[in-house]
Design a protein around this motif. Structure first.
Motif, mmCIF file in Angstrom:
data_model
loop_
_atom_site.group_PDB
_atom_site.id
_atom_site.type_symbol
_atom_site.label_atom_id
_atom_site.label_comp_id
_atom_site.label_asym_id
_atom_site.label_seq_id
_atom_site.Cartn_x
_atom_site.Cartn_y
_atom_site.Cartn_z
ATOM 1 N N GLY A 1 1.045 -1.185 -0.108
ATOM 2 C CA GLY A 1 -0.055 -0.035 -0.077
ATOM 3 C C GLY A 1 0.773 1.313 -0.043
ATOM 4 O O GLY A 1 1.856 1.274 0.512
ATOM 5 N N ALA A 2 0.273 2.286 -0.562
ATOM 6 C CA ALA A 2 0.999 3.667 -0.879
ATOM 7 C C ALA A 2 1.467 4.079 0.649
ATOM 8 O O ALA A 2 2.616 4.606 0.567
ATOM 9 C CB ALA A 2 0.184 4.530 -1.236
ATOM 10 N N ALA A 3 0.705 4.094 1.727
ATOM 11 C CA ALA A 3 1.124 4.510 3.038
ATOM 12 C C ALA A 3 2.432 3.942 3.500
ATOM 13 O O ALA A 3 3.225 4.780 4.129
ATOM 14 C CB ALA A 3 -0.105 4.559 3.659
ATOM 15 N N LEU A 4 2.538 2.755 3.574
ATOM 16 C CA LEU A 4 3.592 2.009 3.906
ATOM 17 C C LEU A 4 4.824 2.098 3.132
ATOM 18 O O LEU A 4 5.904 2.045 3.430
ATOM 19 C CB LEU A 4 3.286 0.510 4.135
ATOM 20 C CG LEU A 4 2.280 0.113 5.534
ATOM 21 C CD1 LEU A 4 1.770 -1.196 5.635
ATOM 22 C CD2 LEU A 4 2.995 0.638 6.605
ATOM 23 N N GLU A 5 4.526 2.203 1.531
ATOM 24 C CA GLU A 5 5.346 2.195 0.663
ATOM 25 C C GLU A 5 6.361 3.434 0.891
ATOM 26 O O GLU A 5 7.580 3.810 0.801
ATOM 27 C CB GLU A 5 4.791 2.224 -0.646
ATOM 28 C CG GLU A 5 4.775 0.812 -1.167
ATOM 29 C CD GLU A 5 3.830 0.628 -2.492
ATOM 30 O OE1 GLU A 5 3.751 1.783 -3.039
ATOM 31 O OE2 GLU A 5 3.392 -0.406 -2.864
ATOM 32 N N LYS A 6 5.652 4.805 1.286
ATOM 33 C CA LYS A 6 6.233 5.983 1.169
ATOM 34 C C LYS A 6 6.819 6.152 2.738
ATOM 35 O O LYS A 6 7.566 7.265 2.744
ATOM 36 C CB LYS A 6 4.846 6.922 0.866
ATOM 37 C CG LYS A 6 4.716 6.905 -0.601
ATOM 38 C CD LYS A 6 3.667 8.168 -0.948
ATOM 39 C CE LYS A 6 3.107 7.831 -2.370
ATOM 40 N NZ LYS A 6 2.057 8.713 -2.509
ATOM 41 N N ASN A 7 6.502 5.392 3.687
ATOM 42 C CA ASN A 7 6.872 6.127 5.200
ATOM 43 C C ASN A 7 7.362 4.866 5.869
ATOM 44 O O ASN A 7 7.007 3.979 6.404
ATOM 45 C CB ASN A 7 5.508 6.331 5.942
ATOM 46 C CG ASN A 7 5.790 7.028 6.955
ATOM 47 O OD1 ASN A 7 6.854 6.702 7.887
ATOM 48 N ND2 ASN A 7 5.032 8.221 7.399
ATOM 49 N N ALA B 1 8.568 -9.719 11.720
ATOM 50 C CA ALA B 1 9.359 -9.186 10.630
ATOM 51 C C ALA B 1 8.453 -8.689 9.658
ATOM 52 O O ALA B 1 7.179 -9.323 9.687
ATOM 53 C CB ALA B 1 10.193 -10.385 9.942
ATOM 54 N N LEU B 2 8.690 -7.656 8.862
ATOM 55 C CA LEU B 2 7.529 -7.377 7.923
ATOM 56 C C LEU B 2 8.170 -7.213 6.589
ATOM 57 O O LEU B 2 9.282 -6.855 6.429
ATOM 58 C CB LEU B 2 7.305 -5.493 8.373
ATOM 59 C CG LEU B 2 6.162 -4.901 7.470
ATOM 60 C CD1 LEU B 2 5.248 -4.388 8.348
ATOM 61 C CD2 LEU B 2 7.061 -4.061 6.474
ATOM 62 N N ILE B 3 7.420 -7.706 5.741
ATOM 63 C CA ILE B 3 7.977 -7.838 4.318
ATOM 64 C C ILE B 3 7.142 -6.965 3.276
ATOM 65 O O ILE B 3 5.883 -6.893 3.556
ATOM 66 C CB ILE B 3 7.968 -9.103 3.827
ATOM 67 C CG1 ILE B 3 8.887 -10.025 4.443
ATOM 68 C CG2 ILE B 3 8.247 -9.172 2.067
ATOM 69 C CD1 ILE B 3 8.832 -11.647 3.950
ATOM 70 N N MET B 4 7.759 -6.021 2.531
ATOM 71 C CA MET B 4 7.120 -5.320 1.802
ATOM 72 C C MET B 4 6.802 -6.055 0.446
ATOM 73 O O MET B 4 7.660 -6.336 -0.073
ATOM 74 C CB MET B 4 7.650 -3.886 1.340
ATOM 75 C CG MET B 4 7.586 -2.819 2.469
ATOM 76 S SD MET B 4 5.848 -2.395 3.053
ATOM 77 C CE MET B 4 5.230 -1.554 1.570
ATOM 78 N N ASP B 5 5.543 -6.111 -0.017
ATOM 79 C CA ASP B 5 5.332 -6.646 -1.442
ATOM 80 C C ASP B 5 5.650 -5.765 -2.446
ATOM 81 O O ASP B 5 4.897 -4.853 -2.569
ATOM 82 C CB ASP B 5 3.730 -7.402 -1.400
ATOM 83 C CG ASP B 5 3.342 -7.946 -2.633
ATOM 84 O OD1 ASP B 5 4.176 -8.228 -3.588
ATOM 85 O OD2 ASP B 5 2.143 -8.321 -2.884
ATOM 86 N N ALA B 6 6.644 -6.237 -3.196
ATOM 87 C CA ALA B 6 7.104 -5.413 -4.357
ATOM 88 C C ALA B 6 6.106 -5.430 -5.387
ATOM 89 O O ALA B 6 6.216 -4.546 -6.544
ATOM 90 C CB ALA B 6 8.570 -5.463 -4.533
ATOM 91 N N ASP B 7 5.351 -6.104 -5.438
ATOM 92 C CA ASP B 7 4.363 -6.464 -6.700
ATOM 93 C C ASP B 7 2.888 -6.249 -6.290
ATOM 94 O O ASP B 7 2.273 -7.235 -6.344
ATOM 95 C CB ASP B 7 4.514 -7.686 -7.429
ATOM 96 C CG ASP B 7 3.928 -8.115 -8.593
ATOM 97 O OD1 ASP B 7 3.607 -7.157 -9.422
ATOM 98 O OD2 ASP B 7 3.462 -9.218 -9.093
ATOM 99 N N SER B 8 2.628 -4.967 -5.931
ATOM 100 C CA SER B 8 1.362 -4.795 -5.262
ATOM 101 C C SER B 8 0.396 -3.985 -6.061
ATOM 102 O O SER B 8 0.213 -2.909 -5.511
ATOM 103 C CB SER B 8 1.479 -4.478 -3.747
ATOM 104 O OG SER B 8 2.120 -3.104 -3.874
#
Length: 100
Positions: free
Chosen positions: A17-23, A37-44
């Protein structure tokens, strides 16, 4: 509050999501508060739909791969802070709940 994590099977949050991607601070706070642990999904593109599809695929043993963008580990000192804050909040809610 404990996190159901074992050395052989760690629980990991997959976020998008945009909020977590930016912050980055929000991402780290989420990892710290949960102790996971937190993983950001790069293909979202459609993260909610994708998450449901990944869950369904894991249940049917189909091989759907997660595209990992960034992985954050929780900070144990911050986790202690958040646990103490949560306990204090529960005390305060208990103290004022008799008023409603």
């Amino acid at each position: 509050r404990t996190t159901p994590t074992t050395p052989t099977s760690p629980v990991v949050l997959v976020a998008s999501g945009a909020a977590l991607e930016k912050n980055g601070l929000w991402r780290q706070m989420l990892a710290d508060c949960t102790g996971m642990a937190l993983i950001m999904d790069a293909d979202s593109q459609e993260s909610t739909s994708r998450g449901v599809a990944l869950l369904a695929a894991s249940r049917s043993h189909e091989d759907e791969q997660l595209v990992v963008g960034q992985r954050l580990a929780p900070n144990e000192l911050a986790r202690e802070y958040w646990d103490n804050s949560f306990s204090r909040q529960e005390e305060l809610i208990g103290a004022v709940s008799c008023t409603w």
